[in-house]
Design an enzyme around this catalytic site. Sequence first.
Site, PDB file in Angstrom:
ATOM      1  N   HIS A  52       7.415   1.380 -10.566  1.00 18.96           N
ATOM      2  CA  HIS A  52       7.410   2.824  -9.432  1.00 18.96           C
ATOM      3  C   HIS A  52       7.159   1.448  -7.795  1.00 18.96           C
ATOM      4  O   HIS A  52       6.876   2.324  -6.893  1.00 18.96           O
ATOM      5  CB  HIS A  52       6.570   3.427  -9.330  1.00 18.96           C
ATOM      6  CG  HIS A  52       5.479   4.092  -9.192  1.00 18.96           C
ATOM      7  ND1 HIS A  52       6.146   5.650  -9.852  1.00 18.96           N
ATOM      8  CD2 HIS A  52       5.720   4.603  -8.083  1.00 18.96           C
ATOM      9  CE1 HIS A  52       5.235   6.223  -8.736  1.00 18.96           C
ATOM     10  NE2 HIS A  52       5.235   6.334  -7.384  1.00 18.96           N
ATOM     11  N   GLU A  53       5.564   1.259  -7.255  1.00 20.95           N
ATOM     12  CA  GLU A  53       5.247   0.569  -6.309  1.00 20.95           C
ATOM     13  C   GLU A  53       6.737  -0.394  -5.686  1.00 20.95           C
ATOM     14  O   GLU A  53       6.480  -0.797  -4.389  1.00 20.95           O
ATOM     15  CB  GLU A  53       3.963  -0.542  -7.248  1.00 20.95           C
ATOM     16  CG  GLU A  53       2.789   0.717  -7.398  1.00 20.95           C
ATOM     17  CD  GLU A  53       2.751   1.777  -6.734  1.00 20.95           C
ATOM     18  OE1 GLU A  53       2.833   1.717  -5.321  1.00 20.95           O
ATOM     19  OE2 GLU A  53       2.367   3.062  -7.516  1.00 20.95           O
ATOM     20  N   ASN A  58      20.998 -12.561  -0.791  1.00 19.35           N
ATOM     21  CA  ASN A  58      21.585 -12.921  -1.240  1.00 19.35           C
ATOM     22  C   ASN A  58      20.260 -13.398  -2.028  1.00 19.35           C
ATOM     23  O   ASN A  58      19.159 -13.829  -1.830  1.00 19.35           O
ATOM     24  CB  ASN A  58      22.170 -14.216  -0.073  1.00 19.35           C
ATOM     25  CG  ASN A  58      23.514 -13.287   0.260  1.00 19.35           C
ATOM     26  OD1 ASN A  58      24.147 -12.988   0.073  1.00 19.35           O
ATOM     27  ND2 ASN A  58      23.628 -13.608   1.773  1.00 19.35           N
TER      28      ASN A  58
END
Length: 409
Positions: A329-330, A387
């Site tokens: 979530h954070e 990347n």
Amino acid sequence: MIEVLLVTICLAAFPYQGSSIILESGNVNDYEVVYPRKVTALPKGAVQPKYEDAMQYELKVNGEPVVLHLEKNKGLFSKDYSETHYSPDGREITTYPPVEDHCYYHGRIENDADSTASISACNGLKGHFKLQGETYLIEPLKLSDSEAHAVFKFENVEKEDEAPKMCGVTQNWESYEPIKKASQSNLTPEHQRYIELFIVVDHGMFMKYNGNSDKIRRRIHQMVNIMKEAYRYLYIDIALTGVEIWSNKDMINVQPAAPQTLDSFGEWRKTDLLNRKSHDNAQLLTNTDFDGPTIGLAYVGTMCDPKLSTGVIQDHSPINLLVAVTMAHELGHNLGISHDTDSCSCGGYSCIMAPEISHEPSKYFSDCSYIQCWDFIMKENPQCILNKRLRTDTVSTPVSGNELLEAGE
């Protein structure tokens, strides 16, 4: 042709109705005891690896046979994965343990299209799976019979605290220019983004687990295994690039005021950690009880910023699934994702970006989260996640006495 390993669970089910047992996940009522028995079907004379790339488990859940398909979660660790702790006199000690042959798996239940599984096979089977819309946990029983495991529904874990647990974020990331909304159908593998995640454990959490660094590392690995699965929906690949345990003392002032702790952690990451280890995002796991209902806080729309690509998470539950969802979530906030509203959906479950953690855990991002994440990525184009790193990042000529174990040493 390589034959897939077949592992059969011989289920001795003894539901302990109304009784309670204390497990790592907490106090559990109404569980079943299972005895895993491994049956291999490898070619004669073949060398069996410690942890196979693919496994199947047959077991009965609520009296019904199910087949659990598992695949090793390849790419869980970066090539330069490191672990750091501190000696009693404060010396920094960094090692580069081999992690290619790890024991963390993703999977599904046969004939259940909506099923998922996240399992550690390191010391017995530990993790969770979703079957017919319900979440089950499995973990070894601490008995003299080392083969015994418990299987139980998530809802049968006694809640330690019924108080609401919430994210402390109140602001949203807003795009200043209208852009075309991303849809999952027009994203290709070329759009994939890669996050090298670094997790820091504070001294309070180190003491909470009685100074057992191995147990802390396993918990973190299990959490990232869960997060990696969740972020696949967003076309984002997560690799754990490092773990640092503040085993001697905290390197910042970790306090109940989450905003101040987040600010201090971001400054420390910018001025200290990034000078030692390249990574894209850092999260602090703490045993500190944040003020009010807050269990996590992060900056919004700040991925790749030296200070602000950070979050702080309270280790608020013995169930690693719940803490993993909080960290996911954070991290989502760092990617520009706001809290879900009533119009957001992830298939009928409580979604990862709900502002309040649900008693029914979810590993799914909503349709709103998907759009907001790719709005942010396409508008801001954070360079650090373009990347995945293909080489070892910190390699120097081996020098003894610096408490840093270099490649080749």
